[in-house]
Motif scaffolding. Sequence first.
Motif, PDB file in Angstrom:
ATOM      1  N   ALA A  80       0.808  -1.222   0.000  1.00  0.00           N
ATOM      2  CA  ALA A  80       0.000   0.000   0.000  1.00  0.00           C
ATOM      3  C   ALA A  80       0.843   1.274   0.000  1.00  0.00           C
ATOM      4  CB  ALA A  80      -0.956  -0.005   1.193  1.00  0.00           C
ATOM      5  N   ASN A  81       1.971   1.275   0.698  1.00  0.00           N
ATOM      6  CA  ASN A  81       2.774   2.496   0.717  1.00  0.00           C
ATOM      7  C   ASN A  81       3.379   2.805  -0.655  1.00  0.00           C
ATOM      8  OD1 ASN A  81       4.591   0.337   1.037  1.00  0.00           O
ATOM      9  ND2 ASN A  81       5.866   1.430   2.497  1.00  0.00           N
ATOM     10  N   GLN A  82       3.445   1.822  -1.535  1.00  0.00           N
ATOM     11  CA  GLN A  82       3.963   2.069  -2.881  1.00  0.00           C
ATOM     12  C   GLN A  82       2.999   2.892  -3.738  1.00  0.00           C
ATOM     13  OE1 GLN A  82       5.284  -2.258  -3.448  1.00  0.00           O
ATOM     14  NE2 GLN A  82       6.721  -1.073  -4.706  1.00  0.00           N
ATOM     15  N   ILE A  83       1.746   3.026  -3.273  1.00  0.00           N
ATOM     16  CA  ILE A  83       0.822   3.941  -3.939  1.00  0.00           C
ATOM     17  C   ILE A  83       0.433   5.081  -2.988  1.00  0.00           C
ATOM     18  CG2 ILE A  83      -0.035   2.288  -5.643  1.00  0.00           C
ATOM     19  CD1 ILE A  83      -2.615   2.020  -3.922  1.00  0.00           C
ATOM     20  N   GLY A  84       1.270   5.285  -1.975  1.00  0.00           N
ATOM     21  CA  GLY A  84       1.108   6.434  -1.092  1.00  0.00           C
ATOM     22  C   GLY A  84       0.187   6.248   0.094  1.00  0.00           C
ATOM     23  N   GLU A  85      -0.249   5.016   0.354  1.00  0.00           N
ATOM     24  CA  GLU A  85      -1.123   4.739   1.497  1.00  0.00           C
ATOM     25  C   GLU A  85      -0.308   4.038   2.581  1.00  0.00           C
ATOM     26  OE1 GLU A  85      -4.225   5.718   1.767  1.00  0.00           O
ATOM     27  OE2 GLU A  85      -4.407   6.465  -0.287  1.00  0.00           O
ATOM     28  N   PRO A  86       0.015   4.719   3.685  1.00  0.00           N
ATOM     29  CA  PRO A  86       0.912   4.156   4.696  1.00  0.00           C
ATOM     30  C   PRO A  86       0.217   3.192   5.671  1.00  0.00           C
ATOM     31  CG  PRO A  86       0.313   6.379   5.309  1.00  0.00           C
ATOM     32  CD  PRO A  86      -0.346   6.110   3.985  1.00  0.00           C
ATOM     33  N   VAL A  87      -0.441   2.178   5.117  1.00  0.00           N
ATOM     34  CA  VAL A  87      -1.127   1.167   5.929  1.00  0.00           C
ATOM     35  C   VAL A  87      -0.620  -0.221   5.554  1.00  0.00           C
ATOM     36  CG1 VAL A  87      -3.187   2.562   6.362  1.00  0.00           C
ATOM     37  CG2 VAL A  87      -3.092   1.086   4.338  1.00  0.00           C
TER      38      VAL A  87
END
Length: 187
Positions: free
Chosen positions: A59-66
């Motif tokens: 998820a963080n690879q698309i900017g979602e830090p979860v």
Amino acid sequence: MRHGSIPGARGRVRPLRLLGDPVLHARCAEVTDFGPELASLVEDLFASMYAAHGVGLAANQIGEPVRVFVYDCPDDEDVRHLGHVVNPRLVSAGGVVVRGPEGCLSLPGLEAGTERHDEAVVEGLTAAGEPVTVRGTGFFARCLQHECDHLEGEVYPDRLGGWRRRRVLRQAAKASWNRPGPLAESL
């Protein structure tokens, strides 16, 4: 198979975050809300992974830090593994340590020989909140370990040492996708 049942069919392709982006270098937060937003995120992850021709995406690879990742990855026997894990925990990594080529959608076009165990077990939840255990061998075990690392704020060059690390970081600094920033300045 109905169109809606294909992973990512209802998702939207999101831009990938690249090496040096702070979201890739921070530990991701646990998921606590298992509602429609999480289901939508999983769909977006699949859509983005497929658009980039990857085998896994955190998820963080698309900017979602979860703490969520998806995968559609073969093992060494060409058995396809398809799914997602929410709040994953790498509970076991064993077998033989193998140094093999490893790439990342956040470092497009680059790869380096990276040591990983050839067996891995990840426990977590589905987007519906159901417990799930995923076991991988070979290339799929590498994928599971790689995606779990992302959620801890690590990228595969963090596992490299010496000339391998220096080489991949130099290549990243010179890559057409890299923009000026802390990585380029640190080399």
